[in-house]
Structure formats: C-alpha cells, structure tokens
Scaffold this motif. Structure first.
Motif, PDB file in Angstrom:
ATOM      1  N   PRO A  35       0.818  -1.221   0.000  1.00  0.00           N
ATOM      2  CA  PRO A  35       0.000   0.000   0.000  1.00  0.00           C
ATOM      3  C   PRO A  35       0.855   1.276   0.000  1.00  0.00           C
ATOM      4  O   PRO A  35       1.972   1.290   0.532  1.00  0.00           O
ATOM      5  N   ARG A  41      -6.762  -1.147  -9.270  1.00  0.00           N
ATOM      6  CA  ARG A  41      -6.222  -0.887  -7.922  1.00  0.00           C
ATOM      7  C   ARG A  41      -7.311  -0.232  -7.076  1.00  0.00           C
ATOM      8  O   ARG A  41      -8.184   0.472  -7.613  1.00  0.00           O
ATOM      9  N   THR A  89      -3.901   5.433  -0.760  1.00  0.00           N
ATOM     10  CA  THR A  89      -4.698   6.339   0.073  1.00  0.00           C
ATOM     11  C   THR A  89      -4.148   7.746  -0.105  1.00  0.00           C
ATOM     12  O   THR A  89      -2.932   7.945  -0.030  1.00  0.00           O
ATOM     13  N   ALA A 145      -7.073  -0.699   4.420  1.00  0.00           N
ATOM     14  CA  ALA A 145      -6.373   0.306   3.617  1.00  0.00           C
ATOM     15  C   ALA A 145      -6.377  -0.082   2.145  1.00  0.00           C
ATOM     16  O   ALA A 145      -6.226  -1.249   1.790  1.00  0.00           O
ATOM     17  N   ALA A 146      -6.571   0.908   1.305  1.00  0.00           N
ATOM     18  CA  ALA A 146      -6.559   0.698  -0.147  1.00  0.00           C
ATOM     19  C   ALA A 146      -5.120   0.566  -0.644  1.00  0.00           C
ATOM     20  O   ALA A 146      -4.162   0.836   0.083  1.00  0.00           O
ATOM     21  N   ASP A 147      -4.972   0.171  -1.901  1.00  0.00           N
ATOM     22  CA  ASP A 147      -3.642   0.170  -2.517  1.00  0.00           C
ATOM     23  C   ASP A 147      -3.057   1.584  -2.464  1.00  0.00           C
ATOM     24  O   ASP A 147      -1.868   1.767  -2.244  1.00  0.00           O
ATOM     25  N   ALA A 167       3.389  -0.422   4.294  1.00  0.00           N
ATOM     26  CA  ALA A 167       3.063   0.715   3.422  1.00  0.00           C
ATOM     27  C   ALA A 167       4.268   1.630   3.214  1.00  0.00           C
ATOM     28  O   ALA A 167       5.116   1.776   4.098  1.00  0.00           O
TER      29      ALA A 167
END
Ligand SMILES: [Zn+2]
Length: 450
Positions: free
Chosen positions: A30, A125, A244, A240-242, A305
């Motif tokens: 991420p 994504r 943010t 959490a997204a790929d 991340a």
C-alpha cells in the motif's frame, strides 16, 4: 490501456491468447500519501532541530526528507491537481481558484484529464481519497472518496477545501457519508472545536477584531483538518486501499495569517511584544499539530506501506504586505517557494534530512509525484507526463535503489483521450453561500462583517 492489458495478459500467461476477463493484478504494497498544504523546508528544518516534530523526525531518521520543487504561479488548487494528474494547468484545466467564465470555484467535472484516482481505479487498484482539492462532486472510484469543495472561494475568505453536512455528492459510495458523519468536526460547532483548538494553540481570552479574524480563519481550517484526519484514519482502519490520498491545510493558512508573528524581522512595521507573546509560536504550533495528525495516521498505516508526506509549496514573508500592519495576509508563496517531500517505509531511500542541503536537497518536483505513484502501484506511466520524460522519474531518487532495480518502470500511452469531457463548474446547492457565512460567523470569533 487495452494494449497494456493485452501485453500484461500475454506476459502473465505466457500464451498467445487472452480471455476477456480482467487480468489479475499482482498485489502491491500500500501507498499512503498525506498532503499538507504550505509546509516550508526552512521552517520545518528549524523545528526538527528543536526536536518539536517527532513524526517528521522519523522520516529523517528512517527515510528521506527533502525539498519538492513547485510551479509558478503558486496556487494551491493548480498544484494539488498537478500532483494528482502529473500534468500542468493548461493540460488539466484547473488554472486558478475560480473558473474564469462562470467565476465559480472549479469542481471535479471541470478537470480535463484523469487523476491518479481515476487511473488506478480503472486499472483495478483500490483507491481511498479524502479532502483533496477539486474533488467535489465525488467521482466514482474503485474504493472510497470523501470529496472537498472549495466553498470558501465563494465567500473569498479563505481558500481551503472543507466539508459540509448538507452537501450532496460528497462521498463515493454515497452511503459512506453516514459512516463518516460522526467523525466530522464542524467549524460552526464551537463547543466541539474550541477544546481541540485550545489543545493545539494558546488562544487568548480577549481578541480584538483583527486578531479575531486571524484566529477565525485558522479555526475554519483546523476543523477541516481534524475532520479529514479522522476520516483518513477511519479509511486506514477499515481496510487500507492500494493507494490512500489525504489533504490537510493548517500550516498554509497559519503561514498566511501569522507569518508576521513567526518572523517579525521580516516586516517593516513593529510587531508588539504582547502580540509576539500571544501569537509568536502559532506557525510552529501549526506544524506541531500537523505532525501530531501525521503521527496518528502513520500509526494506522499498514506495516508494509510506503508513506509519503508532501507539501505543494513553502512560505515566506509577503513582499507586498510587509509594509502594511493592517493586511490580513503576511505570509506568501507566489514565487514558487519549494515545498517538502518525505518518504518512510520499505521502498524508501534512507538519505535522511536533506531539507537544508543546498546541493542535494531538492529531490524532485511536483510533476514527479503522479508518475512515482503509478510506478509504485505497478501501473504503466503515461509517456507524455513531464515527470517521467525519457522513461525515468527523477523524483524516484527518494526510493531505495534495490526497489527500483527490482521494479523497472513500464511506460504507457496517454489515457487522456479516453477520459470523459470536461464540463462547467457545478454548484453544490441552493443557499450554500449563505449557509457558509452563517456557519462562519457562528464561530463567534468574527466581530466584523467583512
Ligand atoms: Zn498551497
């Protein structure tokens, strides 16, 4: 895009045919981008030396912290859109605060080219985005969007994105609006906001009209930042997204309003010792508050991340108002004072704090951010993007060499022609400007009507 999909498909399968199904993307670590408007390298370097920014110090200790070159004219909506699209104002169409033909604030539908959240979504994504400039009405993304409308532009008071309870199309998906509602700190809710402000700033009990105006502008932005930080924390907490993306603004507004107290020798009039005692530390405290919010988000970011913190420009004394003690603004950045960029996480290079390093300190510019994000997401970088000329991304010197060697850049064709048409700015709703004024005055800091 289609060509890229085909090539990827062939490459992955190692065979000469490709089904109509979406290709399976290889997972990526991420990426969390925290944009903070107006962080200045010189101010930050001093505060780091004074030990007042423990979160930024982590970027210096375990990653890289450097200067980020920017654009002139240095207007925040233009630069944040350049950061998000990899393109300049004539290409992306956000050329100022207000759209010239309608004199309305630019809105997301006026943007002429896809932003990183469109491109990443289209490629499969996941993307979460909170508070970024010119994102209202919220665009459909493969993830979650909490959009921001520069409503203050209508009122010509301050120029920062904010959140409205009554505004439609503020989130994608629409039901996200109810989910984030409890997290919002509304500027008109003095009982909610004042304690939070007083934790960060020593606000004098008595303020004259001028001081009240300065504090009022700060209050509005502080409320927006507390909201966006809480929303971003929630997005990180709930998968959490790929990618943010989040945007905070306090150091910029405090820089514009309180520079004379931060650096009284920069102005040609006398700043009283009472004023210095009351407001002399406000700019530093805005950085400390940004550092605190960044620290909270860092704690919520996935362990693997890459966290990127960046600003769109720096800040210094306003040369036009340095003789004018009554001017509302004393800080300025219109001459493209560089911003900052920091990276922390596995792919970050460990160059340490380069903010004061004249030779190596400017690690890249705002055009490099979008290509770097595409690369980090393992997506083809549009070959016409300025920050990726010739197939290399100069800004990526802030990424570790071993990561770069293991991840060669893939370039791709321009996706711009496939993007929807740009249309005229939209209005958020009847009476929004009136509501804005009412809530602004409801803060109680405003004594005059101007
Ligand atoms: Zn800015």
């Amino acid at each position: 895009m289609k060509l890229t999909v085909l090539v990827t498909c062939l490459g992955l399968l190692g065979i000469g045919s490709c089904s109509d199904e979406e290709p399976t993307l290889a997972p990526v670590a991420p990426v969390v981008v925290i944009g903070i408007d107006g962080l200045d390298p010189i101010v930050m370097d001093q505060l780091l030396a004074d030990g007042r920014l423990p979160t930024f110090q982590r970027f210096a200790d375990e990653g890289t912290l450097g200067r980020l070159g920017t654009l002139s004219p240095t207007w925040s909506p233009v630069i944040w859109t350049t950061i998000g699209t990899g393109q300049d104002a004539p290409a992306h169409g956000i050329e100022n605060f207000l759209e010239p033909e309608t004199s309305l604030p630019f809105t997301s539908n006026t943007r002429r080219v896809p932003a990183i959240w469109n491109l990443a979504s289209d490629a499969g994504r996941t993307v979460d985005c909170a508070g970024w400039w010119i994102t209202w009405p919220a665009e459909p993304v493969n993830g979650r969007m909490v959009a921001s409308y520069a409503a203050q532009a209508q009122a010509k008071i301050i120029w920062k994105p904010t959140l409205w309870r009554e505004m439609e199309h503020q989130t994608w998906p629409p039901k996200l609006a109810t989910e984030i509602e409890p997290l919002l700190v509304m500027a008109e809710d003095a009982e909610q906001l004042r304690p939070a402000m007083r934790r960060a700033f020593p606000i004098p009990e008595q303020l004259d009209a001028f001081e009240g105006r300065l504090v009022n502008d700060m209050a509005w932005t502080h409320a927006a930042d507390l909201s966006i930080a809480a929303v971003t924390g929630h997005l990180l907490d709930t998968g959490a997204a790929d990618l943010t993306l989040s945007y905070l603004a306090l150091p910029d507004v405090v820089g514009h309003r309180f520079w004379r107290y931060h650096s009284p020798n920069d102005v040609s009039y006398e700043v009283s010792s009472e004023d210095l005692a009351a407001f002399g530390d406000y700019l530093s405290l805005a950085y400390v508050e940004a550092d605190r919010m960044l620290g909270e988000l860092l704690a919520k970011a996935p362990k693997d991340a890459l966290v990127i913190v960046l600003s769109d420009h720096g800040m210094h004394v306003d040369p036009e108002t340095k003789y004018d003690a009554d001017a509302l603004t004393s800080g300025h950045h219109e001459d493209a004072a560089p911003g900052i960029i920091g990276v922390l996480g596995p792919p970050a290079a460990r160059w340490g704090n380069l903010l004061g390093d004249k030779q190596r300190g400017e690690v890249g510019d705002v055009f490099g951010v979008a290509p770097m994000l595409m690369h980090l997401l393992d997506l083809p970088v549009p070959e016409h993007w300025r920050g990726a000329k010739g197939g290399s991304i100069p800004l990526e010197r802030i990424l570790d060499e071993s990561w770069r060697l293991a991840h060669p850049i893939t370039m791709g064709p321009s996706p711009d022609a496939d993007f929807r048409e740009a249309t005229a700015p939209q209005l958020p709703g009847e009476g929004m400007s009136d509501a804005f004024f009412e809530s602004f005055q409801g803060l109680g800091y405003l004594d005059s009507e101007d």
